[in-house]
Write a protein that holds these residues in place. Structure first.
Motif, short mmCIF file in Angstrom:
data_model
loop_
_atom_site.label_atom_id
_atom_site.label_comp_id
_atom_site.label_asym_id
_atom_site.label_seq_id
_atom_site.Cartn_x
_atom_site.Cartn_y
_atom_site.Cartn_z
N ALA A 1 0.85 -1.20 0.00
CA ALA A 1 0.00 0.00 0.00
C ALA A 1 0.88 1.24 0.00
CB ALA A 1 -0.91 -0.01 1.23
N LEU A 2 0.25 2.38 -0.24
CA LEU A 2 0.98 3.65 -0.27
C LEU A 2 1.75 3.87 1.02
CD1 LEU A 2 1.65 6.43 -1.49
CD2 LEU A 2 -0.54 7.25 -0.58
N LYS A 3 1.18 3.49 2.15
CA LYS A 3 1.83 3.70 3.45
C LYS A 3 3.18 3.00 3.52
CE LYS A 3 1.81 5.26 7.70
NZ LYS A 3 1.93 6.72 7.99
N ASP A 4 3.33 1.88 2.81
CA ASP A 4 4.58 1.13 2.84
C ASP A 4 5.73 1.93 2.23
OD1 ASP A 4 3.51 -1.28 3.99
OD2 ASP A 4 2.57 -1.68 2.06
N TYR B 1 7.08 9.51 -0.66
CA TYR B 1 5.79 9.31 0.02
C TYR B 1 5.11 10.65 0.29
CZ TYR B 1 2.55 8.32 3.87
OH TYR B 1 1.44 8.25 4.68
N GLN B 2 5.87 11.62 0.76
CA GLN B 2 5.30 12.94 1.05
C GLN B 2 4.78 13.61 -0.23
OE1 GLN B 2 8.28 15.16 3.17
NE2 GLN B 2 8.24 13.80 4.95
N ALA C 1 3.03 4.28 -6.77
CA ALA C 1 3.51 3.68 -5.52
C ALA C 1 3.92 2.23 -5.74
CB ALA C 1 2.44 3.78 -4.44
N GLU C 2 3.11 1.49 -6.50
CA GLU C 2 3.45 0.11 -6.82
C GLU C 2 4.76 0.03 -7.59
OE1 GLU C 2 0.14 -1.47 -8.92
OE2 GLU C 2 -1.15 -1.64 -7.15
N TRP C 3 4.94 0.96 -8.54
CA TRP C 3 6.18 0.96 -9.31
C TRP C 3 7.38 1.27 -8.42
CZ3 TRP C 3 9.56 5.08 -9.86
CH2 TRP C 3 10.64 4.85 -10.71
N ARG C 4 7.24 2.26 -7.55
CA ARG C 4 8.37 2.63 -6.68
C ARG C 4 8.73 1.50 -5.73
NH1 ARG C 4 12.06 2.81 -4.31
NH2 ARG C 4 13.21 4.50 -3.29
N LEU C 5 7.75 0.70 -5.32
CA LEU C 5 8.03 -0.39 -4.38
C LEU C 5 8.56 -1.64 -5.08
CD1 LEU C 5 4.90 0.02 -2.08
CD2 LEU C 5 7.29 0.46 -1.46
N SER C 6 8.33 -1.74 -6.39
CA SER C 6 8.83 -2.91 -7.12
C SER C 6 9.99 -2.55 -8.03
CB SER C 6 7.70 -3.55 -7.92
OG SER C 6 7.21 -2.65 -8.90
N ARG C 7 9.85 -1.46 -8.79
CA ARG C 7 10.90 -0.90 -9.64
C ARG C 7 11.56 -1.94 -10.53
NH1 ARG C 7 15.22 1.98 -6.89
NH2 ARG C 7 15.26 0.13 -5.62
#
Length: 441
Positions: free
Chosen positions: A211-214, A223-224, A280-286
């Protein structure tokens, strides 16, 4: 005779519905199993009760605290363990490559046998302490960013995450499968590793949605930025954004579309929630899907993912990495003495020495005595020896001119009867900073 009463339940119907996305099925031999369509996994464990449909399966019921979860996980692993042992011999100078070659040469099920670790040229026998040091040192080695397999999560975040540029090593997927096996072996055999991952990494192992919070724990600035976009009217600000992002790998900048044709889709107030979710999904998986899949493949060969379904990301991190912060009161309260007593002068000096240390030096002292610089979940009360729980021990051994010696399989420090505090401090620091290998008396 026919009847409406199920002979297996004697008429008692369990009418609580399955969670959303779950389905109940039966094998050809009549054994019940459950399908979790949310994660694409199957399990014999009923998600409503925690009970397995197998007679020898994991029976997990009414788990209320973390220790109970760990105990049940250990019980499940015990059911998978195999007799006899496997021997792994490595040289300290080539620790990474030696470990890789041998672990990948074994059938995955053999990695559930008891481990016997040998360091080349050293005489030490592994009754637990050598294996603890092997896991601790090897995990530091394989997670070192210099190998380009992992990188730090952020400028001020030293947790590791998979490096999207790992493909510079043509065999990187084989190494990720090896690392998956290594992490699963640490969990299976109850050992600790010496470096932590980002929380999103643990959530992926547990197959939990991100999720975005992660993103806050990985990249606070990013995130900000996304939360500001979420909470403000971007039309009024005149922002011109599209469903695409730039990524840089080894100095080469490329554009990644968040969805087909995203480079031509303008982000508006109406579709910005979709944009936030996708970015957010892209930034967390990249772009590390292949590496992640290879790591999971190696991991699941040793520990079935369903055995971890009751843990959350923080709990998995605690079980795999232990605790770094060392509590002096906990240490003193769970120490035993041989040929010394609590009020012996040398014991008072020893605790004065530990008290004056910072946490990093305490971890090095702990590693010298136990083989690892981290503590299990229960702290010093849960230290393990060769045959089960084994408290930290200080034993009076030798002459005042001797150096202290450690027995990592028994969490024991041989502390000679030094004549002054300065002498004790000097000898201990020399032993901690110059220890290199194992030997036999």
């Amino acid at each position: 005779m026919t009847q409406w009463v199920d002979p297996r339940t004697h008429g008692v119907v369990y009418d609580k519905p399955l969670p959303n996305g779950w389905e109940k099925k039966f094998m050809a031999n009549g054994i019940l199993y459950f399908v979790d369509h949310n994660r694409g996994t199957t399990t014999y464990v009923d998600p409503r009760t925690g009970k397995s449909s197998l007679d020898n399966g994991p029976q997990i019921t009414h788990i209320k605290d973390f220790k109970a979860k760990v105990q049940n996980f250990r019980s499940c692993c015990q059911q998978l363990s195999l007799p006899q042992d496997i021997k792994i011999t490595v040289a300290r100078k080539t620790l990474f490559e030696d470990s890789f070659q041998q672990i990948m040469s074994f059938h995955s099920q053999n990695l559930r046998r008891r481990l016997w670790i040998f360091f080349s040229g050293e005489e030490g026998l592994d009754y637990g302490g050598v294996a603890r040091e092997w896991f601790f040192l090897l995990s530091h080695e394989v997670l070192n960013p210099m190998y380009c397999l992992f990188e730090y999560a952020g400028k001020e975040n030293y947790c590791r995450q998979i490096n999207p540029a790992s493909s510079v090593n043509p065999d990187h997927l084989k190494y990720f499968k090896f690392i998956g096996r290594l992490l699963a072996m640490a969990l299976f055999h109850g050992k600790l590793i010496g470096a932590a991952f980002s929380l999103t990494f643990y959530k992926r192992i547990l197959n939990k949605p991100l999720a975005l919070k992660d993103l806050e724990s990985v990249d606070p600035e990013y995130y900000q930025t996304l939360t500001w976009i979420r909470d403000n009217d971007i039309a009024e600000c005149g922002l011109e954004m599209y469903f695409s992002v730039d990524k840089e790998i080894l100095g080469q900048v490329t554009t990644h579309e968040l969805k087909p044709g995203g480079g031509n889709v303008l982000v508006t107030e109406r579709n910005k929630q979709e944009y936030i979710r996708l970015v957010a999904e892209w930034r967390l998986s990249r772009g590390v899907e292949e590496q992640t899949q290879a790591l999971f493949e190696g991991f699941n060969e040793v520990v079935p993912q369903q055995y971890l379904q009751y843990f959350d990301a923080q709990e998995l991190e605690m079980m795999l990495c232990g605790m770094q912060q060392i509590d002096l009161d906990d240490w003193q309260g769970n120490t035993i003495y041989k040929h010394y007593v609590r009020s012996s002068t040398q014991i008072l000096w020893f605790w004065q020495f530990v008290k004056e240390m910072d946490n990093e030096k305490r971890m090095r002292l702990l590693q010298f005595v136990t083989g690892t610089g981290r503590l299990p979940v229960g702290g010093f009360a849960d230290l393990m020896g060769s045959n089960g729980p084994q408290k930290f021990c200080l034993e009076k051994v030798g002459e005042e001119n001797w150096l202290p010696r450690s027995h990592t399989c028994f969490n024991r420090l041989d502390l000679p009867p030094y004549k002054s505090y300065e002498q004790l401090k000097e000898k201990l620091m020399f032993a901690i900073e110059n220890t290199e290998d194992f030997g036999l008396e």
